[in-house]
Design an enzyme around this catalytic site. Structure first.
Site, PDB file in Angstrom:
ATOM      1  N   HIS A 292       0.808  -1.115   0.001  1.00  0.00           N
ATOM      2  CA  HIS A 292       0.128  -0.202  -0.049  1.00  0.00           C
ATOM      3  C   HIS A 292       0.699   1.230  -0.030  1.00  0.00           C
ATOM      4  CE1 HIS A 292       0.241  -0.150   4.540  1.00  0.00           C
ATOM      5  NE2 HIS A 292       0.161   1.008   4.528  1.00  0.00           N
TER       6      HIS A 292
ATOM      7  N   ASP B 273       1.346  -7.786   2.394  1.00  0.00           N
ATOM      8  CA  ASP B 273       1.314  -6.264   1.972  1.00  0.00           C
ATOM      9  C   ASP B 273       2.977  -5.749   1.925  1.00  0.00           C
ATOM     10  OD1 ASP B 273       0.731  -3.463   1.720  1.00  0.00           O
ATOM     11  OD2 ASP B 273      -0.274  -3.494   3.493  1.00  0.00           O
TER      12      ASP B 273
ATOM     13  N   SER C 229       4.158   1.914   8.360  1.00  0.00           N
ATOM     14  CA  SER C 229       3.911   0.915   7.341  1.00  0.00           C
ATOM     15  C   SER C 229       5.050   0.975   6.576  1.00  0.00           C
ATOM     16  CB  SER C 229       2.961   1.844   6.282  1.00  0.00           C
ATOM     17  OG  SER C 229       1.498   1.506   6.890  1.00  0.00           O
TER      18      SER C 229
HETATM   19  N1  ARG Z   1      -4.779   0.358   7.836  1.00  0.00           N
HETATM   20  C1  ARG Z   1      -3.464   0.412   7.198  1.00  0.00           C
HETATM   21  C2  ARG Z   1      -2.928   1.945   7.139  1.00  0.00           C
HETATM   22  O1  ARG Z   1      -3.481   2.799   7.821  1.00  0.00           O
HETATM   23  C3  ARG Z   1      -3.308   0.212   5.700  1.00  0.00           C
HETATM   24  C4  ARG Z   1      -4.212   0.945   4.715  1.00  0.00           C
HETATM   25  C5  ARG Z   1      -4.284   0.462   3.167  1.00  0.00           C
HETATM   26  N2  ARG Z   1      -5.212  -0.773   3.013  1.00  0.00           N
HETATM   27  C6  ARG Z   1      -6.291  -0.757   2.748  1.00  0.00           C
HETATM   28  N3  ARG Z   1      -7.026  -1.853   2.542  1.00  0.00           N
HETATM   29  N4  ARG Z   1      -6.957   0.124   2.493  1.00  0.00           N
HETATM   30  O2  ARG Z   1      -2.531   2.669   6.341  1.00  0.00           O
HETATM   31  N1  GLU Z   2      -1.142   1.392   7.416  1.00  0.00           N
HETATM   32  C1  GLU Z   2      -0.580   2.301   8.461  1.00  0.00           C
HETATM   33  C2  GLU Z   2       0.306   3.223   7.577  1.00  0.00           C
HETATM   34  O1  GLU Z   2       0.231   3.177   6.398  1.00  0.00           O
HETATM   35  C3  GLU Z   2       0.147   1.750   9.648  1.00  0.00           C
HETATM   36  C4  GLU Z   2      -0.662   0.972  10.409  1.00  0.00           C
HETATM   37  C5  GLU Z   2      -1.029   1.838  11.823  1.00  0.00           C
HETATM   38  O2  GLU Z   2      -1.461   3.237  11.703  1.00  0.00           O
HETATM   39  O3  GLU Z   2      -0.503   1.546  12.705  1.00  0.00           O
HETATM   40  O4  GLU Z   2       1.132   4.030   7.984  1.00  0.00           O
END
Ligand code: ARG
Ligand code: GLU
Length: 717
Positions: free
Chosen positions: A87, A223, A653
């Protein structure tokens, strides 16, 4: 004293002897030795603090990059190979995709250096060093200064420090506040601009589970994506050129394929962006009872509308997939925060803490003088700030989420830049049309009309009429309170309704077209909305924010003084931090206990060709059937993800996760939903970071897709 009370005091004093769980905190690498290194060592860290961070010798920090400004990445080969999340590389993978080469859907594996794909605009930054510059930054500050003067003085010194310390070449330097402005650190980065895409799994692996599984444990997402840093012949940063060569890093990290078990020590080394652990109960109360619920409610309406049309029409699904993902990411997280804070009784914890704070300051007359009124000042500030802020945050969550309002705003910004009022000068028409083409490609008037109706109405209902804007009031009067009629007229009349109409108007700047644009419903809405924000909210809001910053700084200073025995870590501020913990599960609800790792079996269990998020690619199924897992096996399967009690946040991330020997065991990519409140309140029982196991990364790359060239570059042990 009765027996029960005696016993409880006894238990309490025993508890005081048990070391607090070390998991909480994002620690400054430079200060590890003075802060948490000993605990890390006790828990299983075999590296020295100099191995983790040093400016005198190569250390783990030299393998870690700030990736593209928002994520973290790690260097894993002597030829500058870099791992981060799928991502995080999503934008680049998408940019290289077309109907002929759909790398998002099919994945991408470069089979030679020549096939690695350049990404204009993408850079990675290596931290050269960090330095405490607090004394310098605060040297001219006097108690009599007001906030404005204080801020001006600080900005002046910071700009001097940056000038004096920035070497010639491709460097970025910045000074950032820590502990809400009680401390300042300088950060110097070397920035590389030629970063190429080397590999990415299909989205059905890299984003497996999609938005359904986002923020959720158990998880089965691969990921990851793979890049390479290129440099000039002198190994220094260079703009993209076909003559550039793979960068030779000072340090690359070895990868471990030996097993990771429950209870094993882990560290996460990366760039968490923002946390707010030291706020008062008043701010926490405001966030979880007003701010987040309002945003969640606005987004629920938006997502329902988008989802309805996306389900009905595959073309709309493609147009709105990325928009949906970004709206839903924070939406889901905020709900987790509300849930988590309530479940941990976060407000009661804050109240207890504040009662103790109030008692503690009584013991010292200087503290009484300096901090005696502080909490009630914070309370008053929040009471005034909250209603203004609700309108301030609702505006962008509602009004400018209407795509044509937002797009008219883009047009207006170009007008303002060129000192024009209605018609863009010829020189900017091409720039605008370039943006317009992209915009209309992913625009559905039907979706937007429904967003208009829902979001205008939501803002109208939620926000006091004093913050409604003139155009809203007028149009509703004209249309007898009907949002539908207002929308019908606006979408019929607007020059922005399609690419063709706006292009025709701009390329034929006749009197008629000028008049049409001047009276365009969306330009009028945008301008009227902004006028309201400028005249009614912006100034008082900024003043209250400034006051809040100053109160927060003083409250932080007070907490540091009053609890001088406690070790505080500064809130995350998008600078390099170390978090440590163990691989461990948790109990999300009564009678439920989660294991800390998932396996290939779970992917096959979730497989469902009917559900977009759970379609397992054929190649992975074949590899699963063949059971040729080689060194990536654990038992008779392959580990996929695991969770650990490392305190992480957004920005982490792509952060490397290491074992105690400093070997890479995975890439951080998410947190569990029950634990997302860790940005405000870390609960060691509930807060877990989610990691893709490095064995799954190598299995997918080397075994499933045969990209052994990439795996062979790494130091696997
Ligand atoms: N929750 C993760 C973060 O905050 C991954 C976001 C990307 N993935 C998704 N399925 N939208 O960034
Ligand atoms: N998915 C998050 C990011 O893109 C990291 C997950 C979190 O917030 O801990 O930074």
């Amino acid at each position: 004293m009765n027996i029960a009370k005696q016993t409880s005091i006894f238990i309490f004093s025993l508890l005081a002897l048990i070391p607090v769980r070390a998991d909480e905190g994002m620690w400054i690498p430079l200060l590890l030795e003075q802060t948490r290194y000993q605990q890390m060592k006790n828990m299983g860290m075999a590296l020295s603090s100099e191995d983790i961070y040093s400016i005198n010798q190569s250390s783990l920090k030299d393998a870690i990059v700030l990736f593209g400004g928002g994520c973290t990445g790690v260097v894993v080969s002597p030829q500058g190979l870099l791992l981060t999340n799928h991502h995080c590389g999503y934008g680049q993978i998408q940019a290289h995709s077309s109907l002929e080469h759909d790398y998002l859907t099919d994945g991408f594996w470069a089979s030679s250096f020549d096939e690695e794909l350049p990404n204009p605009g993408l850079s990675v930054a290596f931290l050269e060093r960090m330095e405490d510059v607090t004394t310098q930054v605060l040297q001219n500050i006097t108690p009599s200064m007001n906030e404005q003067e204080r801020g001006d003085s600080i900005r002046r010194v910071i700009s001097r420090i940056c000038k004096a310390n920035k070497p010639e070449g491709s460097y970025h330097i910045e000074v950032k506040p820590l502990y809400k402005g009680n401390q300042y650190f300088m950060y110097l980065y070397e920035v590389y601009h030629d970063v190429r895409l080397v590999g990415a799994p299909p989205s059905a692996i890299g984003k497996f589970g999609g938005d359904t599984d986002n923020w959720v444990w158990p998880r089965h997402t691969g990921d990851f994506s793979i890049f390479r840093i290129y440099a000039g012949k002198d190994n220094k940063p260079a703009e993209y050129s076909s003559d550039n060569v793979p960068y030779q890093p000072r340090r690359h990290v070895p990868v471990s394929v030996s097993s990771v078990r429950r209870g094993d020590f882990t560290i996460v080394y990366g760039y968490p962006a923002a946390t707010d652990e030291y706020i008062s109960s008043y701010e926490m109360d405001y966030l979880i009872h007003q701010n987040y619920p309002l945003r969640v409610a606005m987004r629920t309406k938006r997502l329902e509308i988008m989802d309805g049309y996306m389900q009905a029409d595959p073309a709309v699904r493609i147009q709105y997939a990325a928009k949906y993902a970004s709206v839903s990411n924070a939406w889901k997280k905020w709900q987790g925060v509300i849930h988590g804070v309530k479940r941990a009784d976060g407000l009661a914890q804050k109240h207890t803490y504040e009662d103790r704070f109030t008692q503690q300051i009584q013991s010292n007359s200087k503290w009484v003088q300096d901090y005696g009124q502080l909490l009630s000042q914070i309370r008053r500030n929040i009471e005034m700030f909250a209603p203004l802020n609700q309108a301030w945050i609702c505006y962008p969550e509602a009004i400018t989420t209407i795509e044509l309002v937002n797009f008219a705003g883009f047009y207006d910004a170009l007008l303002i830049n060129s000192n024009e009022n209605v018609m863009l000068p010829d020189s900017l028409v091409a720039v605008f049309l370039y943006g317009a083409e992209k915009f209309y490609k992913d625009y559905s008037p039907q979706v937007d009309r429904n967003l208009f109706i829902a979001m205008m109405k939501a803002y109208y209902d939620e926000i006091p009429s004093g913050y409604h804007f003139d155009e809203m009031t007028m149009q509703l009067k004209k249309h007898k309170g009907s949002f539908e009629q207002w929308a019908d007229e606006a979408y019929k009349k607007s020059v922005f309704r399609s690419y063709e109409t706006i292009k025709a108007a701009l390329t034929h700047p006749t009197k008629k077209n000028t008049k049409l644009l001047a009276n365009d419903p969306f330009l009028l809405i945008y301008r009227s909305g902004h006028k309201m924000l400028d005249t009614k909210i912006r100034m008082p809001h900024a003043r209250l924010l400034q006051q809040r910053d100053s109160l927060s700084r003083i409250y932080m200073a007070a907490q540091l003084q009053v609890n001088s025995g406690r070790m505080f870590y500064p809130d995350a501020n998008h600078t390099l931090r170390v978090a440590f913990g163990r691989m461990e599960g948790y109990s999300p609800s009564d009678a439920v206990e989660y294991l800390p790792y998932t396996t290939l079996e779970g992917i096959m269990e979730k497989d469902n060709p009917e559900i977009y998020d759970y379609k397992v690619p054929q190649a992975l199924k074949v590899a699963y059937e063949n059971k040729d897992f080689g060194r990536y096996a654990s038992g008779n399967t392959v580990p996929v993800c695991f969770i650990a009690s490392n305190h992480t946040s957004g920005g982490n991330s792509g952060s490397p996760v290491f074992n105690g020997k400093g070997e890479l065991i995975g890439l951080n990519f998410d947190r569990n939903w029950e634990g997302t409140m860790s940005d405000l309140l870390y609960d060691p029982d509930q807060c877990r970071n989610i990691v893709v196991d490095i064995r799954y990364v190598l299995f997918v790359t080397g075994k499933v897709y045969g990209a052994t060239r990439i795996v062979d570059e790494m130091t696997v042990q």
